[in-house]
Design a protein around this motif. Structure first.
Motif, PDB file in Angstrom:
ATOM      1  N   LEU A  59       0.830  -1.208   0.000  1.00 21.83           N
ATOM      2  CA  LEU A  59       0.000   0.000   0.000  1.00 21.83           C
ATOM      3  C   LEU A  59       0.862   1.254   0.000  1.00 21.83           C
ATOM      4  CD1 LEU A  59      -2.711   1.402   0.106  1.00 21.83           C
ATOM      5  CD2 LEU A  59      -2.731   1.089   2.588  1.00 21.83           C
ATOM      6  N   VAL A  60       1.931   1.250   0.789  1.00 20.35           N
ATOM      7  CA  VAL A  60       2.825   2.408   0.806  1.00 20.35           C
ATOM      8  C   VAL A  60       3.442   2.620  -0.569  1.00 20.35           C
ATOM      9  CG1 VAL A  60       4.933   3.381   1.805  1.00 20.35           C
ATOM     10  CG2 VAL A  60       3.284   2.213   3.280  1.00 20.35           C
ATOM     11  N   GLU A  61       3.838   1.522  -1.226  1.00 24.67           N
ATOM     12  CA  GLU A  61       4.409   1.641  -2.569  1.00 24.67           C
ATOM     13  C   GLU A  61       3.371   2.152  -3.567  1.00 24.67           C
ATOM     14  OE1 GLU A  61       7.572   1.345  -3.789  1.00 24.67           O
ATOM     15  OE2 GLU A  61       7.942   1.443  -1.630  1.00 24.67           O
ATOM     16  N   ALA A  62       2.128   1.694  -3.435  1.00 24.50           N
ATOM     17  CA  ALA A  62       1.081   2.170  -4.335  1.00 24.50           C
ATOM     18  C   ALA A  62       0.823   3.659  -4.145  1.00 24.50           C
ATOM     19  CB  ALA A  62      -0.197   1.371  -4.106  1.00 24.50           C
ATOM     20  N   LEU A  63       0.986   4.150  -2.921  1.00 20.51           N
ATOM     21  CA  LEU A  63       0.800   5.574  -2.638  1.00 20.51           C
ATOM     22  C   LEU A  63       1.955   6.423  -3.154  1.00 20.51           C
ATOM     23  CD1 LEU A  63      -0.654   5.176   0.950  1.00 20.51           C
ATOM     24  CD2 LEU A  63      -1.849   6.273  -0.965  1.00 20.51           C
ATOM     25  N   ARG A  64       3.093   5.778  -3.436  1.00 13.98           N
ATOM     26  CA  ARG A  64       4.251   6.515  -3.940  1.00 13.98           C
ATOM     27  C   ARG A  64       3.936   7.198  -5.265  1.00 13.98           C
ATOM     28  NH1 ARG A  64       9.168   6.127  -2.119  1.00 13.98           N
ATOM     29  NH2 ARG A  64       8.720   4.122  -1.098  1.00 13.98           N
ATOM     30  N   THR A  65       3.103   6.576  -6.077  1.00 14.96           N
ATOM     31  CA  THR A  65       2.704   7.148  -7.367  1.00 14.96           C
ATOM     32  C   THR A  65       2.109   8.544  -7.203  1.00 14.96           C
ATOM     33  OG1 THR A  65       2.256   4.932  -8.222  1.00 14.96           O
ATOM     34  CG2 THR A  65       1.244   6.779  -9.403  1.00 14.96           C
ATOM     35  N   TYR A  66       1.489   8.773  -6.049  1.00 16.31           N
ATOM     36  CA  TYR A  66       0.804  10.047  -5.801  1.00 16.31           C
ATOM     37  C   TYR A  66       1.615  10.959  -4.880  1.00 16.31           C
ATOM     38  CZ  TYR A  66      -2.884   7.104  -7.640  1.00 16.31           C
ATOM     39  OH  TYR A  66      -3.612   6.252  -8.431  1.00 16.31           O
ATOM     40  N   GLY A  67       2.877  10.601  -4.666  1.00 13.44           N
ATOM     41  CA  GLY A  67       3.737  11.413  -3.811  1.00 13.44           C
ATOM     42  C   GLY A  67       3.393  11.321  -2.341  1.00 13.44           C
ATOM     43  N   LEU A  68       2.754  10.209  -1.928  1.00 14.60           N
ATOM     44  CA  LEU A  68       2.274  10.086  -0.552  1.00 14.60           C
ATOM     45  C   LEU A  68       2.987   8.994   0.245  1.00 14.60           C
ATOM     46  CD1 LEU A  68      -1.574  10.430  -1.248  1.00 14.60           C
ATOM     47  CD2 LEU A  68      -0.050  12.159  -0.262  1.00 14.60           C
ATOM     48  N   ALA A  69       4.043   8.412  -0.308  1.00 11.82           N
ATOM     49  CA  ALA A  69       4.719   7.313   0.386  1.00 11.82           C
ATOM     50  C   ALA A  69       5.295   7.763   1.718  1.00 11.82           C
ATOM     51  CB  ALA A  69       5.815   6.732  -0.500  1.00 11.82           C
ATOM     52  N   GLN A  70       5.870   8.945   1.768  1.00 16.05           N
ATOM     53  CA  GLN A  70       6.452   9.431   3.019  1.00 16.05           C
ATOM     54  C   GLN A  70       5.371   9.745   4.045  1.00 16.05           C
ATOM     55  OE1 GLN A  70       9.674   9.403   3.771  1.00 16.05           O
ATOM     56  NE2 GLN A  70       9.137  10.065   5.840  1.00 16.05           N
ATOM     57  N   ARG A  71       4.296  10.338   3.582  1.00 12.85           N
ATOM     58  CA  ARG A  71       3.207  10.703   4.494  1.00 12.85           C
ATOM     59  C   ARG A  71       2.609   9.465   5.170  1.00 12.85           C
ATOM     60  NH1 ARG A  71      -1.997  14.607   3.094  1.00 12.85           N
ATOM     61  NH2 ARG A  71      -3.277  14.031   4.908  1.00 12.85           N
ATOM     62  N   PHE A  72       2.554   8.356   4.433  1.00 10.59           N
ATOM     63  CA  PHE A  72       1.938   7.143   4.977  1.00 10.59           C
ATOM     64  C   PHE A  72       2.964   6.040   5.249  1.00 10.59           C
ATOM     65  CE2 PHE A  72      -1.632   9.261   2.903  1.00 10.59           C
ATOM     66  CZ  PHE A  72      -2.619   9.148   3.886  1.00 10.59           C
TER      67      PHE A  72
END
Length: 437
Positions: free
Chosen positions: A364-377
């Motif tokens: 899930l964290v990797e999937a959020l990386r596409t949206y620039g949200l990996a660090q946030r989550f």
């Protein structure tokens, strides 16, 4: 009858005013059926809100969205979205079906083979506490029953003690201990920045009155997923020892954090270092025995003689709560833990469940990386167990539910074990939309 149910009752005494009762409630006169003399005793019973987790499940089931996703109720699900019965459990059940000779009661403390196996699972095969005869196991209807028994024991045998819960904690902790008559108080655990607050926790525990009870999550903290490190646990132990507090461990997820032995580390640390400890253990998650209600309260006393005093009280309190515990789930666990082949099969399956959940967190964290949200989550991958405090607000959670059929608690708690690896991108896209709009 044709007048409808509203016309079937009338006030028992139209002139009687509500009266205050000694427990602080309000008595209102009963009502009579029209044309009859029978008092409506339940006419003054108020409706209360339902459980938020089970209520969320009802909303999920009623949602016609074919792409809906249940991240609310805390059960493990496999890749097909099912909550499986472990193969070791099925094999044990087959053996029991062939060999069981009686359905008689199992006694106040439950199945002795279950107790022996669970004590060694929780405290370790080489436990000095077990060697000294200082630990005993009382079977209960699930971890919830074990917690209720612990609350009853504390309230009746250690009167005047408050119990301190993490903020936040599993919501049922609040009502269980209050129902037992305990004063419930809190220590900080997760701050406003959605990070584990060890300093706040230690500071508050350092001010807890001597003799009070502190509830600690042994691993896989519910609802946040944030766990203490070994160094953190040692610091908590020193405060508990200095303040002379009684630790009560809620151990509901053994094997779902870092492994069976690793997850028991804090429980064993405290049990070896302190004269008295209480531990509640649940077999719902790690054995997949959710509906069989299989759990236990483990009591550790200063010596073998003191343990027998405690066990006599636990049996007496259990008698008034459920008399004797259910047999089937405990018999299954006892058989698995006592058979090397079944135990190996079970442990392999449990390891697979733990790895799958950890993989879903990373995915899930990797999937959020596409949206620039990996660090946030990033904290989602760092947390342990089935649950994650995502950091999503209540408004964002409600948008996910309404727009995408994604169901999680309004606190932002998500059951990671309910995820489907094939739908991580879909979930990431939905999260990205509600946090960036």
């Amino acid at each position: 009858m044709g007048q409808g149910h509203r016309d079937l009752v009338e006030p028992l005494d139209q002139r009687a005013a509500p009266q205050r009762l000694h427990h602080g409630g309000t008595y209102r006169p009963g009502r009579r059926w029209r044309g009859g003399t029978q008092v409506r005793h339940f006419g003054q019973v108020a409706r209360v809100p339902g459980d938020p987790i089970l209520g969320l499940l009802e909303h999920f089931r009623a949602d016609p969205n074919p792409a809906k996703l249940d991240l609310g109720v805390g059960v493990y699900k496999d890749a097909a979205g099912r909550t499986p019965i472990p193969r070791a459990v099925k094999l044990a059940e087959q053996r029991l079906s062939d060999s069981e000779q009686s359905k008689s009661y199992v006694g106040g403390h439950g199945d002795p083979l279950f107790a022996e196996g669970l004590l060694r699972l929780v405290l370790g095969h080489q436990s000095a506490v077990l060697g000294a005869g200082r630990a005993g196991c009382t079977q209960a209807p699930g971890g919830t029953g074990a917690l209720r028994l612990a609350g009853e024991f504390i309230a009746r045998c250690l009167p005047g003690r408050a119990i301190w819960l993490s903020q936040p904690t599993w919501p049922i902790h609040e009502t269980l201990f209050a129902a037992a008559g305990l004063e419930v108080r809190h220590y900080p655990y997760v701050g406003v920045d959605n990070r584990f607050d060890i300093e706040g926790m230690l500071a508050q525990l350092g001010r807890v009155p001597s003799g009070d009870v502190v509830l600690l999550h042994a691993c896989c903290h519910n609802p946040t997923g944030f766990d203490l490190s070994p160094a953190d646990w040692r610091r908590v132990l020193e405060v508990v020892r200095a303040r002379e507090l009684l630790p009560l461990f809620d151990f509901a997820y053994q094997g779902f954090g870092d492994g069976l032995e690793q997850d028991a580390w804090a429980v064993r640390l405290f049990s070896e270092a302190l004269p008295e400890v209480l531990v509640t253990s649940s077999c719902s998650k790690n054995f997949g025995l959710y509906r069989e209600r299989t759990g236990a309260l483990i009591a550790i006393a200063a010596d073998a003689e003191g343990l027998q005093d405690v066990r006599s009280q636990l049996a007496a309190h259990a008698r008034n709560l459920w008399s004797t515990p259910p047999s089937h789930g405990a018999a299954v666990v006892g058989l698995i833990l006592g058979d090397d082949t079944l135990r190996g099969c079970w442990q392999n399956e449990l390891d697979g469940m733990r790895r799958r959940v950890a993989g879903l967190r990373m995915g899930l964290v990797e999937a959020l990386r596409t949206y620039g949200l990996a660090q946030r989550f990033a904290h989602i991958a760092e947390q342990r167990g089935m649950f994650s405090y995502t950091g999503l607000s209540a408004a964002q959670v409600l948008r996910l539910r309404a727009e995408d059929g994604v169901y999680l608690l309004e606190t932002g708690r998500a059951n990671v074990a309910g995820l489907d690896a094939e739908r991580l991108d879909q979930l990431a896209a939905a999260i990205a939309r509600v946090v960036t709009d």
